[in-house]
Structures are given as C-alpha cells and as structure tokens.
Motif scaffolding. Structure first.
Motif, mmCIF file in Angstrom:
data_model
loop_
_atom_site.group_PDB
_atom_site.id
_atom_site.type_symbol
_atom_site.label_atom_id
_atom_site.label_comp_id
_atom_site.label_asym_id
_atom_site.label_seq_id
_atom_site.Cartn_x
_atom_site.Cartn_y
_atom_site.Cartn_z
ATOM 1 N N CYS A 3 -3.749 -11.946 13.618
ATOM 2 C CA CYS A 3 -3.009 -11.236 14.681
ATOM 3 C C CYS A 3 -1.897 -10.469 14.502
ATOM 4 N N VAL A 62 -9.154 -13.476 13.698
ATOM 5 C CA VAL A 62 -8.534 -14.357 14.379
ATOM 6 C C VAL A 62 -9.210 -15.366 15.172
ATOM 7 N N MET A 63 -10.430 -14.965 15.755
ATOM 8 C CA MET A 63 -11.261 -15.818 16.543
ATOM 9 C C MET A 63 -11.999 -16.846 15.658
ATOM 10 N N ALA A 108 -8.915 -15.109 21.828
ATOM 11 C CA ALA A 108 -8.938 -14.311 20.803
ATOM 12 C C ALA A 108 -10.429 -13.637 20.933
ATOM 13 N N VAL A 148 -2.500 -13.797 22.582
ATOM 14 C CA VAL A 148 -3.212 -14.692 21.685
ATOM 15 C C VAL A 148 -2.531 -15.130 20.329
#
Length: 124
Positions: free
Chosen positions: A75, A48-49, A15, A106
């Motif tokens: 995502c 996302v991360m 990510a 991802v």
C-alpha cells in the motif's frame, strides 16, 4: 472474532475497491500506454488485497501478521506511485486526492488489523 472468510474483512473489502480503482485509472489516457508503470502500480494494488486474503487463509496468526506487513508495504508502494502519476500528469489533483485518501484508509485498516492479529493471536 467470528470471521470465517477473508471476504468478510473490511480491510480486504476496501483493498479490493482500491485495486479496482487503480485498474480504472490506468486504463485512461497516457497512463494506459505507459506499460511498465501501469503494470507496476496495478501489481501493487493487487498485492494489497491478495496478501490480506492469502495471509488469512494461512491459518496461523504469525503468518497472517507477516502477510499483513507485506500488504501494508504494498500500500505504501502504491501511494508512492500515485505521487509519480500525479507528478507526470497522468492523474489530476482531484483524482490524486481521492485515490490517495482511499489508499491511506486501506493502509490504516490493514495496520489496525495487523495490530489486532498480533495482540490477540487471531486465526481463522
């Protein structure tokens, strides 16, 4: 599981690569001047991360699972925005394919992690 830091999670690592790639893509050409769209797709990539990391640090499997649901949804948002970026000519077919492949990877990793957390009740 043996993972003590979110940085060890492959889903987070990928990510991070995806978010960095979105920043590089949006710094180019006409994309860099479309501030609203550029900001939106960058936020989705960062989300996302960030949600993987934040969920992991929450300490409970239920909260981690919920943050992974949000990360996977972000995502999907990013993937939808990649279609638009391609449709309006901000990215060519090759870059679209490469970035979409990474985004789909991802999504699979986050989805797999989410399923694992739900099954095993994993906490840090």
């Amino acid at each position: 599981m043996g993972i003590s830091r979110f940085e060890e999670l492959i889903a987070w690592q990928k990510a991070r690569v995806l978010a960095a790639s979105i920043y590089q893509i949006t710094a180019q050409g006409a994309f860099s001047k479309d501030f609203g769209f550029k900001d939106q797709i960058q936020r989705a990539g960062v989300s996302v991360m960030s949600n993987v990391a934040e969920g992991f640090e929450r300490g409970s499997s239920a909260e981690f699972h919920q943050y992974l649901v949000i990360a996977k949804a972000s995502c999907a948002e990013l993937r939808a925005q990649l279609y638009l970026a391609h449709d309006v000519g901000y990215i060519d077919q090759k870059l679209f394919n490469e970035t979409m492949e990474l985004a789909e990877e991802v999504a699979r990793l986050v989805g797999g992690l989410r399923a694992s957390v739900k099954r095993q009740g994993i906490t840090k």
